[in-house]
Each structure stands twice: as structure tokens, then as C-alpha cells.
Design an enzyme around this catalytic site. Structure first.
Site, PDB file in Angstrom:
ATOM      1  CB  ILE A  47      -0.998   0.031   1.188  1.00  0.00           C
ATOM      2  CG1 ILE A  47      -0.259   0.051   2.521  1.00  0.00           C
ATOM      3  CG2 ILE A  47      -1.968  -1.117   1.090  1.00  0.00           C
ATOM      4  CD1 ILE A  47      -1.166   0.350   3.695  1.00  0.00           C
ATOM      5  CG  HIS A  48       3.184   2.285   2.669  1.00  0.00           C
ATOM      6  ND1 HIS A  48       3.079   1.163   3.454  1.00  0.00           N
ATOM      7  CD2 HIS A  48       2.450   3.249   3.274  1.00  0.00           C
ATOM      8  CE1 HIS A  48       2.335   1.439   4.504  1.00  0.00           C
ATOM      9  NE2 HIS A  48       1.941   2.694   4.421  1.00  0.00           N
TER      10      HIS A  48
END
Length: 124
Positions: A47-48
Site C-alpha cells: 500500500i506504500h
């Protein structure tokens, strides 16, 4: 034992990200790894902005869900008989699409090869 319980819960968590584009983290260069115009999607990404396991042509949910669930199930030595499922949206998917995905997850988890009960499902 709080630590032991927390560790058992953490050991039972498995996730799998799918995206049509990557996020851009403030202060970092803008990524061109996956552009919406490419007609591709990335499977297993973080997600990063961490790179995923593979980049594939965009596919329908009926084709995507088995791939996702296979990767998730590989985390466990033995598939659990009861699960809590979370279908998480980071903002780019409509509510209707989320419910279509959730329905597919519920159907797939209740059938072989998984055959597990969903105690609770979160759609966020």
C-alpha cells in the site's frame, strides 16, 4: 497471555493488494511503474508503493479472485475452517464494485478448495 494471543492473530493475517496504478508518496519521485493508460494491473503490491508480485493485463473480478485467494491461502499450512474477511478499498473503487468483489470472495471461500465459514466480513 496477551503477547501470545496477539502473535496468533498476527500469524493468521494474510493480505493481497491489487491496483491499476501506484500511489505517489510525498517527497519521493512520481512513479511511472504502472500507469492507468497501460491497460495493466499489479497483483500483490504494497500500500506504500512497493512493487507487486506480477503485472498482468486488466482482468474481470471472476478471473482475479481465484488468483488473489490462491496467494492468500498459500500463507497457511492448513486452510482455516473459519475466517474473517476484509475487502478494503483505498479510494478508487465504487461501493457497487466493492460489493461485487465481496460477494465473489464469500462465494469462493465457501466452496472447495477453501470450504471455510466467514464469521464476519468487513467492506471498507
Amino acid at each position: 497471555d496477551v503477547v501470545g494471543t496477539a502473535q496468533r492473530v498476527a500469524d493468521g493475517v494474510a493480505t493481497f493488494g491489487v491496483s491499476l496504478s501506484v500511489c505517489n508518496i510525498p517527497g519521493n519521485d512520481i512513479s511511472d511503474r504502472l500507469l492507468p493508460t497501460d491497460g495493466k494491473m499489479e497483483l500483490g503490491l504494497g500500500i506504500h508503493g512497493e512493487a507487486g508480485l506480477e503485472t498482468v493485463d486488466i482482468m474481470q473480478v471472476e478471473e482475479l479472485l481465484p488468483k488473489m485467494l490462491k496467494h492468500i491461502a498459500e500463507k497457511w499450512d492448513k486452510m482455516p475452517t473459519r475466517v474473517v474477511a476484509m475487502v478494503n478499498n483505498l479510494g478508487g473503487t465504487t461501493a457497487m464494485e466493492m460489493f461485487v468483489i465481496a460477494k465473489g470472495v464469500a462465494k469462493a471461500l465457501g466452496a472447495p478448495p477453501y470450504s471455510c465459514a466467514i464469521d464476519r466480513m468487513y467492506i471498507a
